[in-house]
Design a protein around this motif. Sequence first.
Motif, short mmCIF file in Angstrom:
data_model
loop_
_atom_site.label_atom_id
_atom_site.label_comp_id
_atom_site.label_asym_id
_atom_site.label_seq_id
_atom_site.Cartn_x
_atom_site.Cartn_y
_atom_site.Cartn_z
N PHE A 13 0.67 45.57 -0.49
CA PHE A 13 0.38 46.83 0.19
C PHE A 13 -0.95 46.62 0.76
O PHE A 13 -1.09 47.50 1.88
CB PHE A 13 0.42 48.04 -0.81
N ALA A 14 -2.04 46.22 0.18
CA ALA A 14 -3.36 45.89 1.00
C ALA A 14 -3.24 45.23 2.14
O ALA A 14 -3.77 45.67 3.41
CB ALA A 14 -4.24 45.31 0.03
N GLY A 15 -2.44 44.44 2.25
CA GLY A 15 -2.21 43.35 3.30
C GLY A 15 -1.35 44.06 4.59
O GLY A 15 -1.84 43.95 5.64
N ILE A 16 -0.32 44.66 4.01
CA ILE A 16 0.32 45.47 5.04
C ILE A 16 -0.57 46.44 5.73
O ILE A 16 -0.63 46.68 6.84
CB ILE A 16 1.75 45.96 4.41
N ALA A 20 -2.08 34.03 -4.48
CA ALA A 20 -1.48 35.21 -3.76
C ALA A 20 -2.18 35.29 -2.29
O ALA A 20 -1.70 35.74 -1.42
CB ALA A 20 -1.78 36.60 -4.44
N MET A 21 -3.42 34.61 -2.26
CA MET A 21 -4.19 34.56 -0.99
C MET A 21 -3.14 33.77 0.14
O MET A 21 -3.31 33.83 1.09
CB MET A 21 -5.50 33.93 -1.24
N PRO A 53 -0.02 36.22 2.74
CA PRO A 53 -0.05 36.17 4.15
C PRO A 53 1.01 35.22 5.00
O PRO A 53 1.63 35.52 5.84
CB PRO A 53 -1.50 35.33 4.53
N ALA A 54 1.69 34.37 3.87
CA ALA A 54 2.65 33.56 4.49
C ALA A 54 3.89 34.46 4.52
O ALA A 54 4.88 34.20 5.62
CB ALA A 54 2.92 32.34 3.50
N THR A 68 7.95 39.07 7.75
CA THR A 68 8.04 40.53 7.98
C THR A 68 7.07 41.32 7.28
O THR A 68 6.19 40.93 6.25
CB THR A 68 9.66 40.73 6.87
N ARG A 69 6.98 42.59 7.80
CA ARG A 69 6.10 43.60 7.12
C ARG A 69 6.73 44.65 6.57
O ARG A 69 6.04 45.62 6.26
CB ARG A 69 4.95 43.92 8.12
N ASP A 70 8.01 44.47 6.35
CA ASP A 70 8.64 45.63 5.41
C ASP A 70 8.26 45.46 4.01
O ASP A 70 8.45 44.40 3.41
CB ASP A 70 10.12 45.19 5.62
#
Length: 309
Positions: free
Chosen positions: A121-124, A210-211, A215-216, A221-223
Amino acid sequence: MISAQTTMWLGFAFLLGFMFILDLGVISRNGHEIKFREALVWTLVWVSLAFAFNIWIYFYLGPTKALEFFTGYVIEESLSVDNLFVFIMIFSYFKIGKAHQPKILKWGIIGALLMRGIFIFAGIGLLERFHWMVYIFGGLLVFTGIKMAFGGEDQIAPEKNLLVRLVGRLFPVSADARCNHFFIREKGRVSVTPLFLTLLVVESSDVIFAMDSIPAILAVTRDPFIVYTSNIFAIMGLRSLYYLLANVMDMFVYLKIGISFILAFVGVKMLIADHYPIPINISLMVIVSVLAIAVITSLTIGKKRHPHF
């Protein structure tokens, strides 16, 4: 009225909770060494459940979302396999027996479920608010892929881990690696065991994993629903996959090269998405083909070069 989005999240939470209790709470309640047959059964259960969930997505959310889920799941599963190399080295360093490893992996999965949610959720949120972060994430994936391909073997140095050093200053460390508890009382003081130190290294390693993985999949998708569910299905099947492949991991000598190519590919996909977007079906075809070539090459050419396999 409950929205359709809320219904999906509640349904997934119920499914995850039920399987979590069944797998980690009931069947694995008593610490025991997980044999190949049990690992195979649970690996098939989690893979079958992921495919069934993917079919549900196809009929409920459409073919595009289903393709995104499957692509994300394949990426996360392949990265999870690479992470198994690290787990093997960590257990070997701390001399953790096979009977105690399931407990560490169980709590490691619990921590991963929470941390992945935060990272996702932080990445999105970052990508939606700061579009230029796409190039940061893409560049990170390309760099990681190149480093993985040409950086040599993974080196594990738990004694340099910040959490391990901090805990070592706060608590005395027991030398008993056969103990099945995280904390014990010795000479009137609470001591941490090698089991707990191993858990710290596993959890901190997942932050590093996770890093790469977040991102991969954000390149696909960003859903939030697709990103999180594909991640969780891969993570929940990781423990059984570890016991299924732990004794044969050395056979897949070219798998790391394949995974490094996939990371670099999705990184490039992210970098050029604004000008030359790569369709999701092409991405899936490339990822599956690379994994298949890496596995087949490992089992043929790799076996000839390493006949002791």
